[in-house]
Structures are given as C-alpha cells and as structure tokens.
Design an enzyme around this catalytic site. Structure first.
Site, PDB file in Angstrom:
ATOM      1  N   ARG A   1       1.129  -1.333  -0.099  1.00  0.00           N
ATOM      2  CA  ARG A   1       0.129  -0.187   0.071  1.00  0.00           C
ATOM      3  C   ARG A   1       0.880   1.227   0.031  1.00  0.00           C
ATOM      4  O   ARG A   1       2.082   1.140   0.526  1.00  0.00           O
ATOM      5  CB  ARG A   1      -1.010   0.040   1.249  1.00  0.00           C
ATOM      6  CG  ARG A   1      -1.848  -1.353   1.271  1.00  0.00           C
ATOM      7  CD  ARG A   1      -2.665  -1.152   2.450  1.00  0.00           C
ATOM      8  NE  ARG A   1      -3.528  -2.441   2.622  1.00  0.00           N
ATOM      9  CZ  ARG A   1      -3.162  -3.446   3.264  1.00  0.00           C
ATOM     10  NH1 ARG A   1      -2.064  -3.647   3.802  1.00  0.00           N
ATOM     11  NH2 ARG A   1      -4.295  -4.723   3.180  1.00  0.00           N
TER      12      ARG A   1
ATOM     13  N   LYS B   1      -2.879  -3.410   7.625  1.00  0.00           N
ATOM     14  CA  LYS B   1      -4.079  -4.018   8.109  1.00  0.00           C
ATOM     15  C   LYS B   1      -3.987  -5.088   9.242  1.00  0.00           C
ATOM     16  O   LYS B   1      -4.706  -5.332  10.157  1.00  0.00           O
ATOM     17  CB  LYS B   1      -4.884  -4.423   7.101  1.00  0.00           C
ATOM     18  CG  LYS B   1      -5.544  -3.589   5.839  1.00  0.00           C
ATOM     19  CD  LYS B   1      -6.473  -2.536   6.711  1.00  0.00           C
ATOM     20  CE  LYS B   1      -7.094  -1.495   5.678  1.00  0.00           C
ATOM     21  NZ  LYS B   1      -7.760  -1.923   4.805  1.00  0.00           N
TER      22      LYS B   1
ATOM     23  N   HIS C   1      -2.571   2.171  -5.685  1.00  0.00           N
ATOM     24  CA  HIS C   1      -3.277   0.777  -5.205  1.00  0.00           C
ATOM     25  C   HIS C   1      -3.908   0.073  -6.481  1.00  0.00           C
ATOM     26  O   HIS C   1      -4.032  -1.117  -6.539  1.00  0.00           O
ATOM     27  CB  HIS C   1      -4.802   1.231  -4.767  1.00  0.00           C
ATOM     28  CG  HIS C   1      -5.252   0.390  -3.531  1.00  0.00           C
ATOM     29  ND1 HIS C   1      -4.594   0.182  -2.259  1.00  0.00           N
ATOM     30  CD2 HIS C   1      -6.081  -0.553  -3.764  1.00  0.00           C
ATOM     31  CE1 HIS C   1      -5.128  -0.846  -1.810  1.00  0.00           C
ATOM     32  NE2 HIS C   1      -6.226  -1.293  -2.519  1.00  0.00           N
TER      33      HIS C   1
ATOM     34  N   ARG D   1      -0.921  -2.495  -6.736  1.00  0.00           N
ATOM     35  CA  ARG D   1      -1.396  -3.537  -6.053  1.00  0.00           C
ATOM     36  C   ARG D   1      -2.418  -4.254  -6.628  1.00  0.00           C
ATOM     37  O   ARG D   1      -2.088  -5.808  -6.472  1.00  0.00           O
ATOM     38  CB  ARG D   1      -1.750  -2.936  -4.615  1.00  0.00           C
ATOM     39  CG  ARG D   1      -2.149  -4.099  -3.541  1.00  0.00           C
ATOM     40  CD  ARG D   1      -2.737  -3.114  -2.298  1.00  0.00           C
ATOM     41  NE  ARG D   1      -3.455  -4.021  -1.267  1.00  0.00           N
ATOM     42  CZ  ARG D   1      -2.735  -4.669  -0.232  1.00  0.00           C
ATOM     43  NH1 ARG D   1      -1.575  -4.885  -0.392  1.00  0.00           N
ATOM     44  NH2 ARG D   1      -3.596  -5.320   0.391  1.00  0.00           N
TER      45      ARG D   1
ATOM     46  N   HIS E   1      -3.452  -9.460   3.920  1.00  0.00           N
ATOM     47  CA  HIS E   1      -4.745  -9.403   4.086  1.00  0.00           C
ATOM     48  C   HIS E   1      -5.055 -10.205   5.258  1.00  0.00           C
ATOM     49  O   HIS E   1      -4.326 -11.086   5.854  1.00  0.00           O
ATOM     50  CB  HIS E   1      -5.782  -9.883   2.829  1.00  0.00           C
ATOM     51  CG  HIS E   1      -5.863  -9.047   1.713  1.00  0.00           C
ATOM     52  ND1 HIS E   1      -6.206  -9.499   0.552  1.00  0.00           N
ATOM     53  CD2 HIS E   1      -5.603  -7.732   1.628  1.00  0.00           C
ATOM     54  CE1 HIS E   1      -6.236  -8.468  -0.301  1.00  0.00           C
ATOM     55  NE2 HIS E   1      -5.801  -7.366   0.514  1.00  0.00           N
TER      56      HIS E   1
ATOM     57  N   TYR F   1      -9.947 -10.052  -6.210  1.00  0.00           N
ATOM     58  CA  TYR F   1      -9.284 -10.155  -7.397  1.00  0.00           C
ATOM     59  C   TYR F   1      -9.404 -11.312  -8.229  1.00  0.00           C
ATOM     60  O   TYR F   1      -8.891 -11.605  -9.361  1.00  0.00           O
ATOM     61  CB  TYR F   1      -7.478 -10.375  -6.908  1.00  0.00           C
ATOM     62  CG  TYR F   1      -7.345  -9.159  -6.016  1.00  0.00           C
ATOM     63  CD1 TYR F   1      -7.175  -7.907  -6.556  1.00  0.00           C
ATOM     64  CD2 TYR F   1      -7.024  -9.170  -4.787  1.00  0.00           C
ATOM     65  CE1 TYR F   1      -6.818  -7.146  -5.890  1.00  0.00           C
ATOM     66  CE2 TYR F   1      -6.703  -8.440  -3.838  1.00  0.00           C
ATOM     67  CZ  TYR F   1      -6.488  -7.178  -4.483  1.00  0.00           C
ATOM     68  OH  TYR F   1      -6.341  -6.077  -3.716  1.00  0.00           O
TER      69      TYR F   1
END
Length: 407
Positions: A257, A282, A352, A355, A378, A387
């Site tokens: 990120r 995260k 992003h 990413r 994640h 995705y």
C-alpha cells in the site's frame, strides 16, 4: 554553522548582532541538514534578517499572518518587486513554525473537544489504524461543522437532521460507496456520542446505509504489460526516476500500500540476509519477504546514489529541500505521474492500481486466494476475493466464439 552564515567581514559581524541571531542560525542549520543549497541558504539568511529586525522582543509569544503580511508589504514597498512580499511570507512562516512562534488564525469550532475525545477513543481504545482515524476524523469534523453552521446542537439532533445533511452535502458529490462509508463513520460516532450522553441513544440507528453488493464492480488493475512499460520508463539515470523505480517495484511486486511504502524504514531492509521486513497496515504485524534481486538492486542504487544524507530513517525522501519523508499521497503521485505520461488507460491510476495488478498477476500464475492474501497482507480470504472477479474481456471472447462446424 558559521561557514553558512558569515565570512568574517564587518557586514557579517553586524548580522551576528542583529536580533534573534541564535534563532536564525538554528533554523539555517536545520535547513542545511535537510539539503538546502548554499544559494538557497543565502536567500533565507537575508529574508530572516529583514524579518528579525522588525519583530518585537515579545515575538516568542506568537506571530500571526497579520504581522507577517505587514512586514512583507514593507519589503515589497521598498523593492517594488511583486515577489518580495511572497518571499518574506514563504521564508518567514516556516521559520516561525520551526521556533514554535507561529500563531495560526483561530477558527472557532465549538465541538473540538468532543472530536478530540472521539479521536483518542478510536486510536487508543479501538486501535484503529492511523489512516482510518484520519479519514473518520475528517468525516466527523465535516458533519460537526455542518451542525454548527446550521445551529443544531448534538443533543437536539433528529433523524430528519441527518437526512437533511446527507441530502444537502452529498448531492452531486458522493457516490454510493462514499455515502456508505460516510454513514458507517457517522453511525459509529453517534453511538459513541450517545454513550457519552451527547445525543439521543436512538439517533445512530436511524442512519440507513446504502446496500453495497459484494464484487459488484469490475476489477481495475492495469494489464501487467502496462506495469512493465511503467518500470521500463523509469529505468534511467535521472535521480527522480531512480527513486521512483524503487517505489514502483515495491508497489507492483510486493503489492504494498502507499502508506506502507511511505513508512518503510532503512532498518527493515536486511541486505546481508536478503529479506524485507514489512509492517502491513491491516494486519498490524511484521511480515518477512525475500528481497528480490531486482528490488534489492533498485533500492541499493537509490540509497547509494540519490538519497541525501539525512537523520530520517524512512527510505524515501523528497527530492527537494527540505528533505522530508514522502507521505502516502506522494506515493500516489509517483504512480499516477507514470500513468498519465504514458497514456495508460485505467479507472484508477495510483499505487493501489499496481497492488491490484500484483494480485491479478499472482492469480493468473495459479496461486490460491489464501496465498495471494498472505502476500498482500490481508487479514481474511474474503478481502482477497475481489481479485477473482470475472474477466469480462475474456468472457466476451467466449461468447463471440463461432461454434460453426462443431455443431
């Protein structure tokens, strides 16, 4: 610092006896340490001298824009150059901030203490990430400012007031996702406000959040060929390209990120062990990755040949003085600049998007959603499922296939 501010002649000795000599010298040393060139330091020295001679002995109690503009106007009247006043402000204000003497214009905000209390609760009690705290703080501040301007107290708010806020502030500005995010932030704040006795305990439940459907949007990752084109475009000897190439590789290969790239520190790179220690925003815990040779080469080239000497431990610094660490928004600009320059069509053009390109490439290579999620940092496989959306272009090719002789 003497070699930056004086040469030992009579004129320079007079500078030493001018007001606030120590304060001026400390700031010039600070600028020099952050990469300011001698020519720039000379300009700053002259402007600071002009300002210092016009400050009163109680300047440490606070100087505001009104006082600084008066000094700037005097400078312009003397020289007749339109840029003279602007230069005084552009140089004087950072100096006064550095000293802690700058007095910002007071903007009355009656809910500031309540907002500060809520921010502390989000940060300290709930453990929200800094980016979430910042985003929700902006959302709630806008709402509280609207309440203030509309003459509505928190204790008097009704469901009709909330509807009025959404209708008047969001029309033509907020998409469905933006409205949903605003509603979630506002509902959380009003629940906290009710717990503190600031408003009705039923108000939060009156907020209707627009329904969002899982995987309702199409993927917006650029083709991997476009990513390769961007990386080739920055493979030059220009200092900015050397820095940007290292940034783009981290975004595209590790799926970092923008905030993670901006926060990357030198001690997280283990050159000898060929590993990269990333703090995923995260997951809020470190992850160890192999330091890919192409990334190691790009980072080493930037650190050894471009990155200026600095006490900052962040890897990526501004190219111009002051040499501050880049912010997440600057990382977005690095990627967006290449999208625009190369004419690459994409719905989103920041970091992003790279990413997403990383994730789609890993999916195409056969990695599972769990493996891709681990790579991207994640917390759950559900976050990675975005995705795996259908490739509409490929689906159309299948739909257009002529069965012809197969029948």
């Amino acid at each position: 610092m003497g070699h930056l501010c004086s040469s030992g002649n009579v004129a320079d000795q007079r500078l030493e006896h001018a007001p606030f000599a120590d304060e001026r010298h400390r700031y010039l040393r600070h600028c020099a340490m952050h990469g300011a060139r001698p020519a720039v330091l000379k300009i700053k020295r002259n402007e600071l001298l002009w300002i210092a001679r016009r400050l009163g002995p109680d300047a440490d109690r606070g100087i505001g824009m009104t006082e600084l503009v008066a000094i700037a106007q005097e400078r312009q009247n003397l020289h007749g150059a339109a840029t003279a006043a602007r230069r005084v402000i552009d140089i004087g204000r950072p100096w006064l901030r550095f000293l802690g003497w700058w007095r910002e214009a007071a903007v009355p905000f009656s809910h500031q203490s309540q907002l500060d209390q809520y921010v502390a609760w989000m940060r300290d009690e709930r453990g929200f990430t800094p980016s979430t705290v910042e985003q929700w703080c902006r959302t709630i501040r806008r709402f509280l400012l609207w309440c203030e301007q509309a003459g509505r107290q928190l204790g008097e708010l009704t469901a009709a007031d909330i509807d009025n806020y959404v209708a008047t502030q969001g029309e033509g500005r907020w998409a469905r996702i933006s409205t949903a995010n605003m509603a979630a932030a506002l509902r959380a704040f009003l629940r906290y406000a009710a717990k503190e006795g600031w408003c009705s305990d039923r108000l939060a439940e009156t907020i209707a959040r627009p329904r969002l459907y899982q995987q309702e949007s199409l993927p917006y990752a650029p083709d991997w060929s476009a990513v390769q084109q961007m990386l080739a475009d920055v493979d030059t000897d220009r200092p900015r390209d050397i820095r940007d190439r290292a940034i783009l590789l981290l975004l595209a290969l590790y799926g970092m990120r923008s905030g993670e790239v901006a926060a990357l520190r030198l001690e997280q790179i283990d050159w000898a062990g060929r590993t990269l220690r990333l703090i995923r925003l995260k997951r809020r815990q470190p992850q160890i990755y192999p330091l890919l040779p192409v990334v190691a080469e790009a980072l080493a080239r930037y650190v050894d040949t471009v990155r200026p000497p600095s006490s900052c431990q962040e890897v990526f610094l501004c190219m111009q003085a002051p040499r501050r660490p880049l912010k997440a928004g600057s990382i977005f600009d690095v990627a967006n600049r290449r999208f625009v320059a190369l004419g690459i069509e994409a719905k989103h053009r920041g970091g992003h998007a790279l990413r997403h390109a990383c994730a789609v490439r890993l999916l195409a290579e056969g990695l599972t959603l769990k493996e891709i999620g681990d790579h991207l940092g994640h917390r759950s496989t559900a976050a990675t499922s975005t995705y795996a959306k259908v490739n509409m272009a490929a689906l159309r090719e299948v739909g257009a296939f002529d069965l012809g002789d197969v029948q």
